[in-house]
Write a protein that holds these residues in place. Sequence first.
Motif, PDB file in Angstrom:
ATOM      1  N   UNK A   1       8.256  20.762   9.443  1.00 42.19           N
ATOM      2  CA  UNK A   1       7.455  19.750  10.142  1.00 42.19           C
ATOM      3  C   UNK A   1       6.103  20.326  10.536  1.00 42.19           C
ATOM      4  N   UNK A   2       6.102  21.568  11.014  1.00 44.61           N
ATOM      5  CA  UNK A   2       4.845  22.217  11.365  1.00 44.61           C
ATOM      6  C   UNK A   2       3.901  22.301  10.175  1.00 44.61           C
ATOM      7  N   UNK A   3       4.446  22.643   9.018  1.00 47.06           N
ATOM      8  CA  UNK A   3       3.608  22.704   7.813  1.00 47.06           C
ATOM      9  C   UNK A   3       3.110  21.319   7.432  1.00 47.06           C
ATOM     10  N   UNK A   4       3.951  20.294   7.626  1.00 47.74           N
ATOM     11  CA  UNK A   4       3.524  18.924   7.344  1.00 47.74           C
ATOM     12  C   UNK A   4       2.379  18.508   8.264  1.00 47.74           C
TER      13      UNK A   4
ATOM     14  N   UNK B   1      -5.047  16.342  22.649  1.00 42.30           N
ATOM     15  CA  UNK B   1      -4.667  15.064  22.050  1.00 42.30           C
ATOM     16  C   UNK B   1      -3.317  15.198  21.354  1.00 42.30           C
ATOM     17  N   UNK B   2      -2.510  14.167  21.448  1.00 41.47           N
ATOM     18  CA  UNK B   2      -1.331  14.071  20.605  1.00 41.47           C
ATOM     19  C   UNK B   2      -1.786  13.771  19.183  1.00 41.47           C
ATOM     20  N   UNK B   3      -0.980  14.156  18.196  1.00 39.45           N
ATOM     21  CA  UNK B   3      -1.388  14.085  16.786  1.00 39.45           C
ATOM     22  C   UNK B   3      -1.873  12.700  16.368  1.00 39.45           C
TER      23      UNK B   3
ATOM     24  N   UNK C   1       6.838  11.925  12.405  1.00 34.98           N
ATOM     25  CA  UNK C   1       5.879  11.073  11.702  1.00 34.98           C
ATOM     26  C   UNK C   1       5.053  11.839  10.682  1.00 34.98           C
ATOM     27  N   UNK C   2       4.785  13.130  10.949  1.00 36.27           N
ATOM     28  CA  UNK C   2       3.982  13.917  10.005  1.00 36.27           C
ATOM     29  C   UNK C   2       4.681  14.054   8.660  1.00 36.27           C
TER      30      UNK C   2
END
Length: 242
Positions: A19-22, A111-113, A234-235
């Motif tokens: 997810x972090x990579x996404x 900010x949130x993504x 979501x990412x």
Amino acid sequence: METIQLFITCLIDTLYPDTGEAVVRVLERAGVQVAFPPDQTCCGQPAFNAGLRQQALPMARQTIQVFENTSGPVIVPSGSCAAMLRHGYLELFAGDAEWLPRAERLAERTYELTEFLVDVLGVNDMGARFNGRLAYHRSCHLLRDLKVDYQPQALLGTIEGAELVELSGADECCGFGGVFSAELPEISSAMLQRKLDNIAASGAERVISCDAGCITNINGGLQRLGRPPCAVHIAEILEQTE
């Protein structure tokens, strides 16, 4: 090209590296350069929410120190952690003449993504594709603390091939709530069961959240019932182009 600072959060760093990579790929596709301050740790939210303010202070100070040595927006792929940096730190350091101004400066940059993508960059369409039904779970801190609701749904609404279906009780807590689920397990389990029943009734193939805590709780409940996990960040949907 603007450079942003990524605060990856504990759960994503520990449990969901994909997810972090996404998140990085989504931000780069949106046209920004991603920097990752390596000395970042937990923001202190679990201790703060448990009422352990003194234990939260060192983690909060560390986070502030790490990011005040950087420039540009601080992007957090988690509504709860973004709320901690934006609001929790201001409460934690209230009356502290040295640390409150530093906390305020970090809050102003945070900010949130999805909030950053839609409100700051003006990006609604990431060129994503998904063939199937999606439902959106409105996580508590994102919705109530940050008032971020339109932004993730706007992004999901532009995904080619996807049908965004209504999730009954989408704004209801999934029962996680961090330490809440450990301190009040019976109530937490009942809330989760209602969420799982609503997910099943929606017919969605994927349930989208902006918080890894909700994803972990929902998928854990599904696995215990012998159902396949379906909650994703979501990412991971926004990065799909095929």
